[in-house]
Design an enzyme around this catalytic site. Sequence first.
Site, mmCIF file in Angstrom:
data_model
loop_
_atom_site.group_PDB
_atom_site.id
_atom_site.type_symbol
_atom_site.label_atom_id
_atom_site.label_comp_id
_atom_site.label_asym_id
_atom_site.label_seq_id
_atom_site.Cartn_x
_atom_site.Cartn_y
_atom_site.Cartn_z
ATOM 1 N N GLY A 11 -10.328 6.155 -5.548
ATOM 2 C CA GLY A 11 -10.459 7.143 -4.494
ATOM 3 C C GLY A 11 -10.180 8.537 -5.019
ATOM 4 O O GLY A 11 -9.285 8.748 -5.835
ATOM 5 N N ARG A 72 -16.982 2.519 -7.646
ATOM 6 C CA ARG A 72 -16.403 1.191 -7.866
ATOM 7 C C ARG A 72 -17.251 0.447 -8.895
ATOM 8 O O ARG A 72 -18.456 0.657 -8.986
ATOM 9 C CB ARG A 72 -16.343 0.406 -6.556
ATOM 10 C CG ARG A 72 -15.445 1.065 -5.513
ATOM 11 C CD ARG A 72 -15.166 0.129 -4.352
ATOM 12 N NE ARG A 72 -14.322 0.768 -3.352
ATOM 13 C CZ ARG A 72 -13.004 0.889 -3.442
ATOM 14 N NH1 ARG A 72 -12.383 0.403 -4.506
ATOM 15 N NH2 ARG A 72 -12.307 1.477 -2.502
ATOM 16 N N ASP A 103 -3.689 3.035 -9.011
ATOM 17 C CA ASP A 103 -3.252 1.751 -9.554
ATOM 18 C C ASP A 103 -4.406 0.944 -10.142
ATOM 19 O O ASP A 103 -4.310 0.416 -11.252
ATOM 20 C CB ASP A 103 -2.545 0.966 -8.446
ATOM 21 C CG ASP A 103 -2.075 -0.394 -8.909
ATOM 22 O OD1 ASP A 103 -2.790 -1.381 -8.654
ATOM 23 O OD2 ASP A 103 -0.999 -0.484 -9.516
ATOM 24 N N THR A 125 -3.586 10.090 -6.727
ATOM 25 C CA THR A 125 -3.835 9.367 -5.483
ATOM 26 C C THR A 125 -3.007 9.996 -4.375
ATOM 27 O O THR A 125 -1.826 10.308 -4.590
ATOM 28 C CB THR A 125 -3.497 7.869 -5.601
ATOM 29 O OG1 THR A 125 -3.446 7.286 -4.294
ATOM 30 C CG2 THR A 125 -2.151 7.649 -6.279
ATOM 31 N N ASP A 127 -1.808 8.531 -1.978
ATOM 32 C CA ASP A 127 -0.838 7.559 -1.487
ATOM 33 C C ASP A 127 0.548 7.745 -2.111
ATOM 34 O O ASP A 127 1.532 7.267 -1.554
ATOM 35 C CB ASP A 127 -1.328 6.131 -1.764
ATOM 36 C CG ASP A 127 -2.658 5.834 -1.104
ATOM 37 O OD1 ASP A 127 -2.976 6.481 -0.095
ATOM 38 O OD2 ASP A 127 -3.388 4.959 -1.611
ATOM 39 N N ASP A 129 1.879 6.275 -4.664
ATOM 40 C CA ASP A 129 2.446 4.928 -4.756
ATOM 41 C C ASP A 129 2.455 4.346 -6.168
ATOM 42 O O ASP A 129 2.436 3.126 -6.349
ATOM 43 C CB ASP A 129 1.685 3.972 -3.825
ATOM 44 C CG ASP A 129 0.208 3.845 -4.188
ATOM 45 O OD1 ASP A 129 -0.284 4.625 -5.034
ATOM 46 O OD2 ASP A 129 -0.467 2.961 -3.625
ATOM 47 N N ARG A 171 -2.133 3.452 2.284
ATOM 48 C CA ARG A 171 -2.217 2.045 1.881
ATOM 49 C C ARG A 171 -0.919 1.347 2.242
ATOM 50 O O ARG A 171 -0.549 1.332 3.412
ATOM 51 C CB ARG A 171 -2.551 1.935 0.388
ATOM 52 C CG ARG A 171 -3.323 0.697 0.025
ATOM 53 C CD ARG A 171 -3.914 0.725 -1.342
ATOM 54 N NE ARG A 171 -2.957 0.956 -2.406
ATOM 55 C CZ ARG A 171 -3.181 0.706 -3.684
ATOM 56 N NH1 ARG A 171 -4.333 0.191 -4.056
ATOM 57 N NH2 ARG A 171 -2.276 0.954 -4.606
#
Length: 320
Positions: A11, A72, A103, A125, A127, A129, A171
């Site tokens: 993303g 992707r 990730d 990202t 996120d 994370d 997420r």
Amino acid sequence: MKKIGVLTSGGDAPGMNAAVRAVVRKAIYEGFEVAGVFNGYQGLIQGKIELLQLGSVGDIIQRGGTMLRSARSPEFMTEEGRKEALRQMKAHQIDGLVVIGGDGSFRGAFELVKMGIPCVCVPATIDNDINGTEFTIGFDSALNTVIDAIDKIRDTATSHERTFIIEVMGRDAGDLALWAGLAGGAETILIPEEGYDMDEIINRLQSGTGRGKKHSIIVVAEGVMSGSALADLLKEKAGIETRVSVLGHIQRGGSPSARDRVIASQYGARAVEVLGEGRGGVAIGMQNHKVVDYDLEVVFAPKDHTLDMGLYKLSKELSI
């Protein structure tokens, strides 16, 4: 190390372009050639690789998204796909690779490392994370986008005396919801890292109404539940009417913040330095406000990126 490749994967996040710019210009400054890989790992397999010059990354530091684009690649998940990616890298004489992403992108890089390709990963990202780093590229920009939305929605909530539910990305991580909720003055914040009590949420809303409060803002992380599911629960259990705003992909777009531009520049430059030192299998990040590099396998260990639960406690104390 004579030629370094750079790709963006997964993303998109504001600041990716700033990181690409840093990689290209730092590499050229250090005397390396730089190859841009377009469309992520899929582009690597397909040989969508171009030599980049200083001017190739001019006027991109302020732009959202990624000039190298992303895609992707189910094909890269196969052994044959990875072998083709390796063949393309050898054909283009790429000695090491900088991977900018999250990730999943890091896992792809780790597969190349196991095949003998030095890879350095830069966390990008919204996120926030990724294990081993306190901040990822894009988080601060997305946070500011969410806060801007909360401020605007609060105006409408006040005018119509309503409760609004704002669903944010992240997420399985609650960083975006927590930071945005605290900064935006939300009355309730739901995050995956902390259980929730519907009775407590309802009591908080009813208590506010009882003391004359005309509106409320609830921020819910997508990893907890959808905004519409939460709205249904409030309606079912307490008859509370709400309006739901799902911010969606606007959180991933837009011009990166100054902070994201700075850390992207730092991370990208450090990635080049690590490759120049002859090292691979490394991730770049920030610890105690300093840019560091660490073993890529740390990223795949059980999650050690934890929220500052002191912020969560503070948000509850300030929203009484």
